[in-house]
Design a protein around this motif. Structure first.
Motif: not given
Length: 262
Positions: A74-82, A128-138, A140-147
């Protein structure tokens, strides 16, 4: 014409008012206590055992959501998720628990996520689209870039495959289902490295993807037909590459289809 106890010979003294009809008829009269002494009915409160039940269910759903957001599928890069991706998973795979905790009210999912702000962070991105992430995924921005990079690579592959497939046909058009059926055996997929080649998104997401790439394709809604645009180049970069909905493809890459949260 005198009221009892009036001084004798005094006329015009006020008459005693007649008793209420209930008294006159011999009926009993209920005594109404003063307002300050009346008992008021307390508002309904969830009994302690009900509160404990709901707290247990909330924690159960939260633990499940955390597992999905930690999942490499579901979240292979440990980033934010739609937000909609996680909501759809919870609603479809855990419908009974979802109904108890989230319910069917408008914005019920958003309110659930906000109740657990110590676990989840809810935010909007530039479109304007909503996303969510875990606080533990510090990170997450690197993960979003990879995704994002992976999404762009996959979309370019889909454009190249569909362009090559259409060019092999006369005239250069096909039904959506024809392309879906032929996709696994296309030469570009057979030669794709590293294996496996990217899976196509769901049919509806694929159609939305084709509609966005007007530089390469035109789409006929009534015929479900794709036509190659003149002079389209396979694999050519596009202003919209990596930005649109892909649904649940190889790495469950997808974007929220609507800006709001149900």
């Amino acid at each position: 014409g005198f009221y009892p106890g009036a001084p004798a010979g005094v006329e015009g003294a006020p008459l005693m008012p007649p008793p209420p009809p209930a008294v006159a008829l011999g009926a009993s009269v209920a005594t109404i206590p003063p307002a300050e002494t009346r008992s008021t009915r307390p508002e309904f409160q969830v009994p302690p055992e009900g509160q404990q039940y709901m707290a247990t269910k909330e924690q159960e759903l939260t633990d499940i959501i955390v597992q999905y957001m930690e999942s490499p599928t579901v979240n292979p890069y440990r980033g934010s998720v739609p937000v909609e991706r996680i909501q759809n998973i919870a609603r479809s795979r855990h419908s009974d628990l979802y109904a108890i905790v989230v319910g069917t009210k408008h914005n019920g999912w958003r309110h659930y996520v906000e109740r657990h702000s110590d676990v989840f962070l809810l935010f909007t991105v530039e479109d304007g689209k909503w996303k969510m992430r875990l606080h533990t995924h510090t990170d997450w921005q690197i993960g979003d870039q990879k995704e994002q990079a992976e999404r762009t690579r996959m979309e370019r592959h889909f454009v190249a495959c569909l362009t090559a497939f259409l060019r092999s046909r006369t005239p250069q058009k096909c039904q959506v289902d024809d392309f879906i059926a032929a996709y696994p055996e296309l030469p570009l997929n057979q030669a794709y490295e590293p294996k496996p080649f990217p899976s196509l998104p769901a049919r509806g997401d694929l159609v939305r993807f084709i509609r966005r790439h007007t530089k390469h394709f035109s789409y006929n809604d009534s015929e479900w037909e794709i036509t190659l645009q003149p002079d389209a180049e396979a694999g050519t970069s596009s202003d919209t590459l990596g930005e649109g909905p892909l649904g649940s493809s190889a790495a469950s890459l997808g974007a929220v289809q609507s800006p709001g949260i149900p």
